[in-house]
Design an enzyme around this catalytic site. Sequence first.
Site, PDB file in Angstrom:
ATOM      1  N   GLY A 132      22.282-120.236 -61.564  1.00 64.42           N
ATOM      2  CA  GLY A 132      22.851-120.780 -60.329  1.00 64.42           C
ATOM      3  C   GLY A 132      22.521-119.935 -59.102  1.00 64.42           C
ATOM      4  N   ARG A 133      22.715-118.639 -59.196  1.00 65.63           N
ATOM      5  CA  ARG A 133      22.509-117.781 -58.019  1.00 65.63           C
ATOM      6  C   ARG A 133      21.042-117.509 -57.732  1.00 65.63           C
ATOM      7  NH1 ARG A 133      25.103-115.647 -62.154  1.00 65.63           N
ATOM      8  NH2 ARG A 133      24.330-113.840 -63.288  1.00 65.63           N
ATOM      9  N   GLU A 138      27.752-110.931 -59.143  1.00 65.22           N
ATOM     10  CA  GLU A 138      27.876-111.820 -60.304  1.00 65.22           C
ATOM     11  C   GLU A 138      26.838-111.420 -61.369  1.00 65.22           C
ATOM     12  OE1 GLU A 138      27.155-116.338 -60.383  1.00 65.22           O
ATOM     13  OE2 GLU A 138      29.310-116.252 -60.144  1.00 65.22           O
ATOM     14  N   LYS A 159      24.686-127.324 -60.731  1.00 62.31           N
ATOM     15  CA  LYS A 159      23.878-127.169 -61.936  1.00 62.31           C
ATOM     16  C   LYS A 159      24.539-127.911 -63.099  1.00 62.31           C
ATOM     17  CE  LYS A 159      22.032-123.621 -64.974  1.00 62.31           C
ATOM     18  NZ  LYS A 159      21.744-122.221 -65.225  1.00 62.31           N
ATOM     19  N   LYS A 188      38.934-119.767 -64.218  1.00 67.44           N
ATOM     20  CA  LYS A 188      38.761-121.234 -64.209  1.00 67.44           C
ATOM     21  C   LYS A 188      39.699-121.872 -65.220  1.00 67.44           C
ATOM     22  CE  LYS A 188      33.807-121.415 -63.153  1.00 67.44           C
ATOM     23  NZ  LYS A 188      32.483-121.793 -63.644  1.00 67.44           N
ATOM     24  N   HIS A 220      31.471-102.775 -33.777  1.00 76.97           N
ATOM     25  CA  HIS A 220      32.725-102.803 -33.025  1.00 76.97           C
ATOM     26  C   HIS A 220      33.901-103.127 -33.934  1.00 76.97           C
ATOM     27  CE1 HIS A 220      30.528-102.409 -29.257  1.00 76.97           C
ATOM     28  NE2 HIS A 220      29.604-103.102 -29.884  1.00 76.97           N
ATOM     29  N   GLU A 243      35.584-127.645 -57.987  1.00 78.38           N
ATOM     30  CA  GLU A 243      35.561-127.684 -56.523  1.00 78.38           C
ATOM     31  C   GLU A 243      34.560-128.734 -56.038  1.00 78.38           C
ATOM     32  OE1 GLU A 243      35.307-124.977 -58.402  1.00 78.38           O
ATOM     33  OE2 GLU A 243      36.263-123.227 -57.475  1.00 78.38           O
TER      34      GLU A 243
HETATM   35  O1  F6P Z   1      31.651-120.027 -61.410  1.00 81.52           O
HETATM   36  C1  F6P Z   1      30.455-119.373 -61.178  1.00 81.52           C
HETATM   37  C2  F6P Z   1      29.309-120.339 -61.127  1.00 81.52           C
HETATM   38  O2  F6P Z   1      28.996-120.799 -62.390  1.00 81.52           O
HETATM   39  C3  F6P Z   1      28.109-119.726 -60.452  1.00 81.52           C
HETATM   40  O3  F6P Z   1      27.351-118.949 -61.292  1.00 81.52           O
HETATM   41  C4  F6P Z   1      27.417-120.922 -59.919  1.00 81.52           C
HETATM   42  O4  F6P Z   1      26.488-120.588 -58.938  1.00 81.52           O
HETATM   43  C5  F6P Z   1      28.585-121.716 -59.404  1.00 81.52           C
HETATM   44  O5  F6P Z   1      29.622-121.466 -60.324  1.00 81.52           O
HETATM   45  C6  F6P Z   1      28.357-123.186 -59.249  1.00 81.52           C
HETATM   46  O6  F6P Z   1      28.029-123.792 -60.462  1.00 81.52           O
HETATM   47  P1  F6P Z   1      27.443-125.243 -60.514  1.00 81.52           P
HETATM   48  O7  F6P Z   1      26.137-125.238 -59.782  1.00 81.52           O
HETATM   49  O8  F6P Z   1      27.279-125.554 -61.959  1.00 81.52           O
HETATM   50  O9  F6P Z   1      28.416-126.168 -59.849  1.00 81.52           O
END
Ligand code: F6P
Length: 536
Positions: free
Chosen positions: A256-257, A342, A198, A502, A373, A204
């Site tokens: 995002g979620r 979240e 987003k 972060k 199990h 990452e």
């Molecule tokens: O760090 C949490 C978050 O902002 C989530 O809410 C989101 O889904 C994820 O990181 C990834 O964010 P982006 O789509 O901006 O890379």
Amino acid sequence: MSEFWQKLAAHRAATAGSRIADLFAADPGRAQGFSARLGEMLFDYSKTSIDAEALGLLAGLAADRGVEARREAMFAGEKINDTEGRAVLHTALRNLDASVIVDGEDVMPDVRATLARCAAFAEDVRSGVFQGQGGKITDVVNIGIGGSDLGPAMAALALSPYADGPKLHFVSNVDGAQIAETLAELDPETTLVIVSSKTFTTIETMTNAETAKAWMGKSVTDPAAQFAAVSTSAEKTAAFGIDASRVFGFADWVGGRYSMWGPIGLSLMIGIGADDFRAFLKGGAEMDAHFRSAPLAENLPVLLSLVGIWHHQVCGYPSRAVLPYDQRLARLPAYLQQLEMESNGKSVCMDGSAPVTVTGPIVWGEPGTNGQHAFYQLIHQGTGVVPCEFMVAAKGHEPELAHHHQLLVGNCLAQAEALLLGRPMEVARGLMEKAGFEGDELERQAAHRVFPGNRPSTMLVYPQLTPGILGQIIALYEHRVFVEGVILGINSFDQWGVELGKELAKALGPVLAGETGTEDKDGSTAMLVDYIRSHG
Ligand code: F6P
């Protein structure tokens, strides 16, 4: 504090000693009365301790907290995410015929146009109109994390019987192990990489994207040509070198979620095709329509949230387990962890005050029968109570293995039954007598075989895990989270709690590299940094 909280607490205190099984004995119509349907989906919450009075109070609480007005505000595009000043309109991504006004403009023409672009690109990739340097695309790697990974990854597995496009891979972790192992099996010349973020700033994702670009650049002359991007930031995708024709945008009013319904679902669309993706959207839209129109007492998302409130806020059970008896829903618990934790893992209300109760519960789970199990021992005989949310399809996707499915369903129903009924001491004694024990040893052995029972569970059953049903399930849980958030008075659509870690991770970069010292670190962090530096 709403009077309903006190009344609920008093009702719980008065009924905590009674047994769910007695509720069935007292009311032969309990299963029908404490279940609800949407189309062919059935949600059964009769195996909980919610009785008519509790349900009335919970529904009263929801009404008192303004759930209906808030729901309409969300669908109408009001800026209900008020710590970020944003509307919350993931529902617009699946209600394609609607018109939704944000800041005086109908956002739907853009939504429809972007979906059409995604669908056209997906079909081009699937048919071979879009090619890599080595010809038709065989593999698609979605690079993203959190909401930019969990939704499409979960759904790609859930809908694997519908997959007839290139093979999908998902890379999320900054741990180089994941991208190294994923790329090692792929041919860069026939791979498409989708960078899904987003913000297009997530460390990452951007680190993995650069690594993928370098990998591709070793054998592909124009690596950026085999990249697509999904993001709200056109500038950043351009700076990364991805041509605008392969950039799919969305607005900041999609959290995002909550984003898998739009371009973040591009990988899924390539895997299963645009028609099945549209069927997924339609399922979500059906749940939306039900959520907006069904009375509270017949409203699946509302009921699921009231069950959640009853178990966590009223009964005080700290977690809930999501237990899909469906191997293809193996990633659903992880997906729901982000969606629920979240969204509702907050300690502050919309108005800045402290919540009057605990907020979101811990959500966890694994597919059955595997969990049986492993951790079900604790669910059955542990000292704490874990409300279980079972889900199962009446029919699997392997007709030739129908006997497997019958065993699967039998196990699912049996677990819920065992949790409800348990096994009292008298029965355990009888079993031990039959096994030849007597006296103190009989008592001792019997005690280990007692199941307390009276442990709550819900069951979601559906005909088969199709794209439409998956859409319904995901929208059901989204709205459950929303209703719980409204009842708790919190903003379910921000996530400030992810920021501090972060920031500190960024600051630790130069410390780990040895460029700066550990003077301003706490003793533990300083010791760990020293260890890593000397062993790394
Ligand atoms: O760090 C949490 C978050 O902002 C989530 O809410 C989101 O889904 C994820 O990181 C990834 O964010 P982006 O789509 O901006 O890379």
